[in-house]
Design a protein around this motif. Structure first.
Motif, PDB file in Angstrom:
ATOM      1  N   GLY A 154       0.812  -1.216   0.000  1.00 46.39           N
ATOM      2  CA  GLY A 154       0.000   0.000   0.000  1.00 46.39           C
ATOM      3  C   GLY A 154       0.840   1.257   0.000  1.00 46.39           C
ATOM      4  O   GLY A 154       0.547   2.229  -0.697  1.00 46.39           O
ATOM      5  N   GLU A 155       1.913   1.235   0.784  1.00 49.81           N
ATOM      6  CA  GLU A 155       2.817   2.387   0.819  1.00 49.81           C
ATOM      7  C   GLU A 155       3.510   2.581  -0.522  1.00 49.81           C
ATOM      8  O   GLU A 155       3.664   3.721  -1.000  1.00 49.81           O
ATOM      9  CB  GLU A 155       3.829   2.195   1.944  1.00 49.81           C
ATOM     10  N   ALA A 156       3.934   1.472  -1.142  1.00 43.19           N
ATOM     11  CA  ALA A 156       4.564   1.558  -2.464  1.00 43.19           C
ATOM     12  C   ALA A 156       3.561   2.062  -3.503  1.00 43.19           C
ATOM     13  O   ALA A 156       3.929   2.806  -4.427  1.00 43.19           O
ATOM     14  CB  ALA A 156       5.107   0.193  -2.870  1.00 43.19           C
ATOM     15  N   MET A 157       2.310   1.673  -3.352  1.00 44.63           N
ATOM     16  CA  MET A 157       1.278   2.122  -4.273  1.00 44.63           C
ATOM     17  C   MET A 157       1.069   3.635  -4.152  1.00 44.63           C
ATOM     18  O   MET A 157       0.977   4.344  -5.166  1.00 44.63           O
ATOM     19  CB  MET A 157      -0.022   1.380  -3.995  1.00 44.63           C
ATOM     20  N   ARG A 158       1.014   4.126  -2.933  1.00 44.21           N
ATOM     21  CA  ARG A 158       0.854   5.577  -2.748  1.00 44.21           C
ATOM     22  C   ARG A 158       2.037   6.335  -3.354  1.00 44.21           C
ATOM     23  O   ARG A 158       1.858   7.387  -3.979  1.00 44.21           O
ATOM     24  CB  ARG A 158       0.698   5.914  -1.273  1.00 44.21           C
ATOM     25  N   ALA A 159       3.239   5.793  -3.193  1.00 41.51           N
ATOM     26  CA  ALA A 159       4.417   6.434  -3.779  1.00 41.51           C
ATOM     27  C   ALA A 159       4.340   6.414  -5.300  1.00 41.51           C
ATOM     28  O   ALA A 159       4.702   7.393  -5.966  1.00 41.51           O
ATOM     29  CB  ALA A 159       5.678   5.731  -3.291  1.00 41.51           C
ATOM     30  N   ALA A 160       3.854   5.296  -5.865  1.00 42.96           N
ATOM     31  CA  ALA A 160       3.734   5.199  -7.321  1.00 42.96           C
ATOM     32  C   ALA A 160       2.702   6.188  -7.850  1.00 42.96           C
ATOM     33  O   ALA A 160       2.896   6.803  -8.903  1.00 42.96           O
ATOM     34  CB  ALA A 160       3.346   3.772  -7.708  1.00 42.96           C
TER      35      ALA A 160
END
Length: 309
Positions: A75-81
């Motif tokens: 989820g954190e990687a998704m927000r960064a993407a």
């Protein structure tokens, strides 16, 4: 000496932790619509559980996320993407169903409305902790810090207008009993959730029945889609995923019916020959074994005659 040992231990641990990066690459598939495509493999420490398709839609009011992924880290990687694509804030998360690979990234969206069908929320409340524990066992440290976060908004099927975007929400049942599909009117992109698998064998742990699933496929295919985003597997601009799903579901239903009618036991059924035409579908044997365990008792029960008749 103690300091040396501690330093050496950190040198071993830190590189391993640093490798736990999803490195998500958003791919634009239509105007203001992006896909984050997972593999068609099984859960594994090598992929961190990234076997799922998630996505997001940019509206004039902000970003709408579809499914949050298998872990807090995802989820954190998704927000960064998403932040690499747009400065617009995430204003809503839509969950297609309660399975862990689709919802355990919810923690990363604190402060954002997380919306789901009422049945999805109830299933996640009942099964979420057990599913999260199972994910820890399957993918290990990728799950570190992940906890179940329930939706805080209940969706109703029908039209959802967000900014300049009109999203048609379809309530379905075939995969879990509470399944959401999202059709973006502007682009024709249909996020089908796990009602639709493509080039990856379907999973059946909560399915109310294959006949229900087949009816859902008919309903979905009748919508004015232009682009299909399955819950697992490559996207498509033609009806190939529907054809593959109907073929596979029909074969599986027939296999279980015939086996029950002949009195075959479960061990015999899981060893059944899988048709050559399904050889290109990932994990067919693995998922056949699971589907037999999930579904076959119901087929067997259907063969039993009431003693009072």
């Amino acid at each position: 000496m103690r300091l040396f040992i501690l330093t050496f231990a950190l040198c071993l641990v830190l590189p391993a932790q640093a490798e736990l990066q999803y490195r998500l690459q958003p791919r634009q598939i239509a105007e203001d619509v992006w896909l984050l495509e997972g593999s068609t493999d099984n859960f594994d420490p090598r992929n961190g559980g990234n076997i799922v398709n998630t996505g997001f839609i940019l509206t004039s009011a902000g970003v709408v996320v579809i499914d949050s992924g298998p872990s807090r880290r995802y989820g954190e990687a998704m927000r960064a993407a998403i932040a690499e694509v747009t400065d617009s804030p995430v204003i809503k998360v839509l969950l297609t169903h309660h399975h862990p690979d689709h919802v355990l990234g919810n923690q990363a969206f604190a402060g954002v409305p997380i919306a789901a069908l009422a049945g999805t929320t109830e299933l996640l409340r009942e099964q979420g902790d057990a599913m999260a524990e199972n994910m820890y066992r399957m993918v290990g440290d990728w799950m570190r810090g992940t906890e179940v976060v329930l939706p805080n908004e209940t969706l109703q099927p029908g039209l959802l207008e967000i900014g300049d975007r009109r999203l048609h929400l379809l309530q379905l049942q075939g995969h879990t009993g509470a399944d959401l599909a999202v059709l973006d009117e502007s682009s024709g992109a249909l996020f089908a959730g796990d009602i639709l698998f493509h080039q990856r064998a379907l999973t059946t742990p909560n399915s109310p029945g294959l006949e229900v699933w087949l009816a859902d496929l008919e309903r979905l295919e009748a919508t004015p889609w232009k682009l299909l985003v399955p819950g697992h597997g490559p996207l498509s601009r033609d009806s190939a995923p529907f054809e593959q799903m109907r073929d596979y579901l029909g074969w599986l239903d027939g296999l279980l019916r015939d086996a029950a009618a002949s009195g075959a036991d479960m061990n015999e059924v899981i060893q059944s020959l899988i048709p050559e035409r399904f050889s290109g579908i990932s994990l067919t044997r693995y998922e056949l074994i699971r589907s037999v365990s999930h579904l076959y008792p119901k087929y067997e029960a259907g063969q039993l005659q009431r003693v009072d008749e």
